[in-house]
Design an enzyme around this catalytic site. Structure first.
Site, mmCIF file in Angstrom:
data_model
loop_
_atom_site.group_PDB
_atom_site.id
_atom_site.type_symbol
_atom_site.label_atom_id
_atom_site.label_comp_id
_atom_site.label_asym_id
_atom_site.label_seq_id
_atom_site.Cartn_x
_atom_site.Cartn_y
_atom_site.Cartn_z
ATOM 1 N N ASP A 338 0.866 -1.171 0.000
ATOM 2 C CA ASP A 338 0.000 0.000 0.000
ATOM 3 C C ASP A 338 0.910 1.231 0.000
ATOM 4 O O ASP A 338 2.107 1.125 0.289
ATOM 5 C CB ASP A 338 -0.886 -0.036 1.244
ATOM 6 C CG ASP A 338 -1.650 1.263 1.453
ATOM 7 O OD1 ASP A 338 -2.304 1.709 0.505
ATOM 8 O OD2 ASP A 338 -1.566 1.820 2.562
ATOM 9 N N ASP A 568 -1.727 -0.896 5.987
ATOM 10 C CA ASP A 568 -1.946 -0.363 7.332
ATOM 11 C C ASP A 568 -3.371 0.062 7.610
ATOM 12 O O ASP A 568 -3.763 0.152 8.769
ATOM 13 C CB ASP A 568 -1.039 0.861 7.559
ATOM 14 C CG ASP A 568 -1.515 2.070 6.783
ATOM 15 O OD1 ASP A 568 -1.735 3.124 7.401
ATOM 16 O OD2 ASP A 568 -1.684 1.967 5.555
ATOM 17 N N ASP A 572 -7.231 -1.571 3.658
ATOM 18 C CA ASP A 572 -6.317 -2.648 3.272
ATOM 19 C C ASP A 572 -6.732 -3.998 3.851
ATOM 20 O O ASP A 572 -6.230 -5.038 3.409
ATOM 21 C CB ASP A 572 -4.886 -2.337 3.749
ATOM 22 C CG ASP A 572 -4.317 -1.103 3.083
ATOM 23 O OD1 ASP A 572 -4.562 -0.915 1.882
ATOM 24 O OD2 ASP A 572 -3.637 -0.324 3.772
#
Length: 683
Positions: A338, A568, A572
Site C-alpha cells: 500500500d 496499514d 487494506d
C-alpha cells in the site's frame, strides 16, 4: 517426548522464584533423567562388583521406573485415545530387553531416552525463555505525576492517560508518547536497533526500554496487557499452540508409520523364529529394530525451527501470529505494498512555500495560513500548523472561522479575509472583476487600457499558480492556495513523507523473491507514479477501492504468485485477508488491519520485510535439513539392524543422538545472528 512451549511457559510462570534463566534441574524431565542416570550408574557398579543380583536388579528396575514412568503414562493415555505414541515404543523395547535378561541394555535405553527428553525440554525452555524474558524488561514500579506530585505505582496497574516521570537510566513503565523532554532511549530489546534512539516531544516509546541521560514525561497510551512486549509474548505463545502444515502432515503420517513399525517389529521377531532362530537373539533384534525405526527425530524436525524463528522475529520487531504464517512467509514470491502509511509515513508535512507578492514573505504567508487553519482538524491543516510551530511563529487568533468542506477554510486575521484551501475550488471565485462601468468615451478608453493591463496581470498570475499546482501534483504533493481579501498571495505544497527505507527494500525484495514489488494504492495515478518513480517500482496500480485491491491480489495469486501484502489501513484489511500472507504496519495500522494481518511490523521499519522473509526461508531450509538428517539416521540404523548385527546400546545412541541433533539444529534460529545481518541474499 515433546512438550509445548505454551504449556511450559504457563507452568514456569506459575512457579514462584523461577525467572527466564531457570536452572536445568528445575525442569521435571531433567530431574527424572538425573535420578535415572544415578540409579543406572549405581546398578552398573553393583553388577560389576559382584554384589547380590537382587540389589543391582532393584537398582536397574528403579532406573526403569524413574526414567520411564512419565512417557509410559503418556503413551497409555494416547492409546486410550486410539493413537500410538512413539514414546511408548521406547518403553516397550526397554521392557522387552529386560524380559530376555538384557536388563543392563534396557536400563541404558531408559537413561539415554530420558536424557534425550531432558535435552529436548531444555531446548524448548530456551525458546520460551527467549520470548518470555521480554516481560521481565518492564519495571515492576513506575513514577506517576498527578496534581503536581509524584507517586510510585505498580506498572501493571498503569492506565492510558496517566503521565509518567522517567529519570535517567530508568526503564520506561508503559508504551506511550513523550510529552516533554529529550533523551536517547535504548530500545534494542523491542526493535532490535543496535544504537539508542533520540526521543523528543511527540515520539513513541515502549515499555521495558531504557532511558538515557535525559528526563522524560511520558503519557501512557496502552495498558500493560496491550503493550508491545505483552503482545509479542502473547502472539508467540498462541502461535506455539498452532501447527504448521508440514507438522500436521508429519503427525498424520506418524500414526500410520508407528503402526507399521509395530507390524514390522512383529515380523522381525516371528519370521526368524519360524525358521528356527533362537528366541533371545530374535527378540533382541526386534527390540533394536523398534527403537531405531521410531520417528522421534522426524516428529521434532518441524516445529522447533519454526518456533525459534518466530521468537527471533519477535525480538526484532515482527510479530508472526502462527507457525503456519512462518511457513507461508518462506514461500512468498511477490510483495505488494500500500502507499499511504506504508511506503510513506501517513503524516503530511509542509514541503514548499511559494510567495506571490513581494510584500509578503514566507514567514508572513505561513503565519496567515497557519492562523486560519489552526482550528481545523484536517491533516493538511495540522501539517501547516506544525510547520509554523517548528519555525517558532506566533499565530494571531482568528476573530472568525468557517470550514468549507471540499474547499478549505475561511478566517478573519488582523481584519483581513484569509482563505486557505483547494486551488481548483478557490481560484475561480477569487478572479478580479474584468470590467468597470463608465459613461464617457474618454473614461471608457482609459478604463479599457486599465482593464487590458489588469487582464494581462491576472492571466500571468493565474498561469503561474496553475504551473505551481501542476508541478506539485506531478511530484506527488498536494497544493494549497492562500488568498488575502480575495487575492492569491501564496501557494503551499504539502507532501506525505517517504519512509527512509522505502528506496532500499525494492531492489532487496526483487533480489530475494525474483519479482519486483507492486504498488497497490487508492491514491491518484499521478501521485502514485511519482512515488513509484522515487522508490524504483514499475508495476503501479492506482485509484483502487478496497474491492479493487482484493481483485488485484487474487489476479496475482491466479497467475501463480504467492503474494505478501503490506498495508496499514481499514481499506487494506480485505486485501490483507485475501493475500497469501498479510503484513500490517504496527504503529500506523488500524485495529482492523492488525487483527486481519498474519504478521505485524511493530516499529514500522520496512527493512524487516525482507529480513523476516529471509529468516522464514532459513527456517524452511533447517526443516528440510532436519528431515533429511532424521531419515538418514533411521535408514542407516534399520539397514544395519536387518542386514547385520546392530548392538542395542549403539542403536539407542544413534536414535536418540539424531533427535538431539535435530533439536539443536532448530534452536540455531534463536541466535541473533540468524536475523539476517544481510537480509537480502536470496535463498
Amino acid at each position: 517426548m515433546t512438550t509445548s512451549l505454551l504449556d511450559r511457559s504457563h507452568a514456569d510462570r506459575a512457579r514462584p522464584g523461577h525467572g527466564p534463566r531457570t536452572r536445568v534441574l528445575a525442569l521435571p524431565e531433567a530431574r527424572w533423567a538425573a535420578i535415572a542416570t544415578a540409579l543406572f550408574v549405581a546398578g552398573a557398579v553393583a553388577h560389576a562388583t559382584d554384589m547380590p543380583p537382587w540389589l543391582w536388579w532393584a537398582l536397574y528396575l528403579s532406573c526403569y521406573v524413574s526414567g520411564g514412568w512419565e512417557p509410559a503414562l503418556a503413551g497409555l493415555q494416547a492409546l486410550r485415545d486410539k493413537t500410538l505414541d512413539v514414546d511408548l515404543l521406547m518403553i516397550v523395547a526397554a521392557l522387552g530387553a529386560a524380559a530376555i535378561g538384557q536388563v543392563f541394555d534396557g536400563a541404558l535405553l531408559i537413561v539415554i531416552f530420558a536424557t534425550s527428553g531432558a535435552l529436548e525440554a531444555v531446548l524448548t525452555q530456551r525458546t520460551a525463555d527467549s520470548v518470555r524474558s521480554l516481560l521481565d524488561l518492564a519495571p515492576d514500579r513506575a513514577t506517576v505525576l498527578a496534581d503536581g506530585r509524584e507517586r510510585l505505582v505498580d506498572a501493571a496497574d498503569l492506565i492510558p492517560g496517566q503521565v509518567l516521570l522517567v529519570r535517567p537510566g530508568e526503564r520506561i513503565g508503559a508504551d506511550g508518547t513523550v510529552l516533554s523532554g529529550d533523551s536517547d532511549v535504548d530500545q534494542a530489546s523491542i526493535t532490535g536497533e543496535p544504537l539508542p534512539v533520540a526521543k523528543h516531544t511527540g515520539d513513541e516509546v515502549f515499555a521495558g526500554t531504557v532511558n538515557g541521560t535525559g528526563v522524560l514525561r511520558v503519557r501512557v497510551d496502552r495498558a500493560a496487557a496491550d503493550s508491545v512486549v505483552a503482545r509479542i509474548v502473547a502472539m508467540v505463545e498462541q502461535a506455539s499452540a498452532t501447527k504448521a502444515g508440514a507438522q500436521l502432515f508429519i503427525e498424520k503420517v506418524e500414526q500410520w508409520y508407528s503402526a507399521g513399525v509395530v507390524a514390522a517389529t512383529l515380523a522381525v521377531l516371528l519370521v526368524p523364529l519360524a525358521f528356527g532362530a533362537e528366541l533371545r537373539s530374535a527378540l533382541l533384534r526386534a527390540m533394536t529394530f523398534m527403537i531405531v525405526a521410531s520417528p522421534c527425530a522426524v516428529v521434532l524436525a518441524t516445529m522447533p525451527p519454526l518456533l525459534a524463528a518466530m521468537a527471533n522475529a519477535g525480538r526484532h520487531g515482527v510479530l508472526v501470529k502462527s507457525a503456519v504464517v512462518m511457513e507461508r512467509l518462506a514461500t512468498v514470491t511477490t510483495v505488494a505494498f500500500d502507499k499511504t502509511g506504508t511506503l510513506t509515513r501517513g503524516t503530511p508535512e509542509l514541503h514548499d512555500i511559494h510567495c506571490l507578492h513581494s510584500d509578503i514573505d514566507a514567514d508572513h504567508l505561513l503565519t496567515l495560513a497557519a492562523a486560519a487553519e489552526h482550528p481545523s482538524e484536517h491533516p493538511l491543516a495540522r501539517a501547516i500548523v506544525t510547520a509554523a510551530g517548528r519555525r517558532g511563529l506566533i499565530l494571531p487568533a482568528p476573530t472568525h472561522f468557517d470550514s468549507m468542506p471540499g474547499r478549505g477554510v475561511r478566517a478573519t486575521i488582523d481584519d483581513h479575509d484569509i482563505r486557505v484551501g483547494n486551488p481548483a475550488r478557490l481560484l475561480p471565485a477569487s478572479a478580479p472583476a474584468l470590467s468597470s462601468p463608465a459613461d464617457s468615451a474618454d473614461v471608457v478608453a482609459s478604463a479599457g487600457r486599465t482593464t487590458e493591463v489588469a487582464e494581462a496581470a491576472a492571466t500571468t498570475e493565474a498561469e503561474h499558480i496553475t504551473a505551481l499546482v501542476a508541478a506539485a501534483e506531478s511530484a506527488g504533493r498536494t497544493a494549497v492556495v492562500v488568498l488575502m481579501d480575495g487575492t492569491p498571495v501564496g501557494v503551499l505544497t504539502v507532501a506525505d513523507q517517504l519512509r527512509s527505507a522505502a528506496t532500499d527494500i525494492v531492489p532487496a525484495l526483487t533480489t530475494l523473491t525474483g519479482t519486483p514489488p507492486i504498488l497497490l494504492t487508492g491514491d491518484n495515478p499521478r501521485a502514485a507514479q511519482a512515488l513509484a518513480d522515487r522508490v524504483g517500482m514499475t508495476d503501479v496500480r492506482a485509484g483502487l477501492l478496497p474491492e479493487d485491491k482484493v481483485a488485484a491480489v487474487r489476479e496475482l495469486e491466479t497467475a501463480g504468485h504467492r503474494v505478501a501484502l503490506v498495508g496499514d489501513g481499514v481499506n487494506d484489511a480485505p486485501a490483507l485477508a485475501a493475500a497469501h500472507t498479510g503484513i500490517a504496519m504496527g504503529r500506523t495500522g488500524s485495529d482492523l488491519a492488525l487483527d486481519t494481518a498474519d504478521a505485524v511490523i511493530v516499529r514500522d521499519d520496512l527493512t524487516t520485510v525482507p529480513a523476516v522473509l529471509t529468516l522464514a526461508r532459513r527456517a524452511k531450509r533447517v526443516v528440510v535439513a532436519n528431515l533429511t538428517i532424521a531419515a538418514a539416521f533411521i535408514t542407516v540404523l534399520v539397514v544395519w539392524d536387518l542386514a547385520g548385527n546392530l548392538p542395542l546400546p549403539l542403536g539407542v545412541a544413534g536414535h536418540e543422538g539424531s533427535t538431539v541433533i535435530v533439536g539443536l539444529n532448530g534452536m540455531r534460529l534463536l541466535a541473533s545472528r540468524a536475523w539476517a545481518a544481510r537480509p537480502y541474499t536470496p535463498s
